[in-house]
Design a protein around this motif. Structure first.
Motif, mmCIF file in Angstrom:
data_model
loop_
_atom_site.group_PDB
_atom_site.id
_atom_site.type_symbol
_atom_site.label_atom_id
_atom_site.label_comp_id
_atom_site.label_asym_id
_atom_site.label_seq_id
_atom_site.Cartn_x
_atom_site.Cartn_y
_atom_site.Cartn_z
ATOM 1 N N THR A 213 66.598 23.518 62.713
ATOM 2 C CA THR A 213 67.543 24.193 61.822
ATOM 3 C C THR A 213 68.952 24.137 62.402
ATOM 4 O O THR A 213 69.922 23.907 61.667
ATOM 5 C CB THR A 213 67.111 25.661 61.596
ATOM 6 O OG1 THR A 213 65.815 25.663 61.003
ATOM 7 C CG2 THR A 213 68.082 26.410 60.722
ATOM 8 N N LEU A 214 69.073 24.330 63.705
ATOM 9 C CA LEU A 214 70.388 24.266 64.352
ATOM 10 C C LEU A 214 70.977 22.862 64.241
ATOM 11 O O LEU A 214 72.188 22.711 64.038
ATOM 12 C CB LEU A 214 70.286 24.704 65.813
ATOM 13 C CG LEU A 214 69.966 26.193 66.015
ATOM 14 C CD1 LEU A 214 69.591 26.464 67.461
ATOM 15 C CD2 LEU A 214 71.143 27.060 65.579
ATOM 16 N N CYS A 215 70.132 21.843 64.375
ATOM 17 C CA CYS A 215 70.613 20.463 64.197
ATOM 18 C C CYS A 215 71.177 20.284 62.796
ATOM 19 O O CYS A 215 72.238 19.666 62.620
ATOM 20 C CB CYS A 215 69.477 19.465 64.432
ATOM 21 S SG CYS A 215 69.008 19.288 66.154
ATOM 22 N N GLN A 216 70.490 20.832 61.802
ATOM 23 C CA GLN A 216 70.968 20.735 60.423
ATOM 24 C C GLN A 216 72.299 21.451 60.264
ATOM 25 O O GLN A 216 73.203 20.946 59.595
ATOM 26 C CB GLN A 216 69.924 21.305 59.457
ATOM 27 C CG GLN A 216 68.682 20.443 59.360
ATOM 28 C CD GLN A 216 67.533 21.131 58.642
ATOM 29 O OE1 GLN A 216 67.523 22.341 58.450
ATOM 30 N NE2 GLN A 216 66.531 20.343 58.265
ATOM 31 N N LYS A 217 72.444 22.630 60.896
ATOM 32 C CA LYS A 217 73.714 23.362 60.846
ATOM 33 C C LYS A 217 74.847 22.542 61.448
ATOM 34 O O LYS A 217 75.990 22.632 61.018
ATOM 35 C CB LYS A 217 73.601 24.678 61.619
ATOM 36 C CG LYS A 217 73.057 25.818 60.855
ATOM 37 C CD LYS A 217 73.155 27.074 61.710
ATOM 38 C CE LYS A 217 72.752 28.285 60.933
ATOM 39 N NZ LYS A 217 72.861 29.517 61.717
#
Length: 179
Positions: A100-104
């Motif tokens: 999820t952090l990568c997507q952010k």
């Protein structure tokens, strides 16, 4: 202590934490966790990384904070897997958060994140998701012409297909992993 920071990084982190300086404490907790991992002190590494993540909550939200959390979550995954296995809910939570952090950050999930999630879903019996993650790994391997990642991708795909009962295709993928 400059030449011996590894040995005292945990104590420095604790001092910064007590002083109410979370931003300064976090990198030292991360460094101390790295030292713990090198000597297979996984419980200690987990504890140190969780302390760093807790302190990160006190840091103002910014792009750098998201990058720091991604690094900490990714570092936490390894010792959690070693301690609890891929099927543990903590492991899945950590790697899902990392993704999820990568997507952010508008960046693709790194191969270690994808591989860990693929194996976690495999252990959980979520074969469709494991297969999709294996396909993503293979795509990255081909894109980057990375032979090690190629082996990992074919392994994930082969094992997933095996458990789906697709034995011929599974064998083909596993043989690709060997070449």
């Amino acid at each position: 202590y400059q030449p011996h920071l590894d040995a005292v990084s945990g104590r420095i982190a604790a001092q910064y934490e007590r002083a109410g300086l979370p931003q300064q404490a976090i990198p030292y907790f991360q460094r101390a966790a790295g030292v713990a991992r090198r000597i297979y002190a996984n419980d200690e590494a987990i504890s140190l990384l969780r302390r760093a993540l807790a302190l990160l909550e006190q840091v103002p939200k910014a792009l750098n904070r998201t990058q720091q959390e991604l690094a900490l979550q990714t570092s936490l995954g390894g010792p959690l897997v070693a301690r609890k296995g891929y099927g543990a809910s903590d492991v899945i939570k950590v790697y899902t958060r990392a993704r999820t952090l990568c997507q952010k950050l508008n960046k693709p999930a790194s191969p270690p994140i994808l591989r860990a999630l693929a194996l976690a879903h495999l252990v959980q019996g979520e074969l469709h998701e494991s297969y999709n993650l294996g396909r993503q790994l293979l795509s990255l391997a081909q894109q980057n012409q990375d032979p090690v990642l190629r082996v990992e991708a074919y392994y994930v795909l082969g094992v997933t297909l095996f458990w789906q009962g697709q034995f011929v295709t599974a064998r083909e993928h596993l043989e690709q992993a060997l070449h």
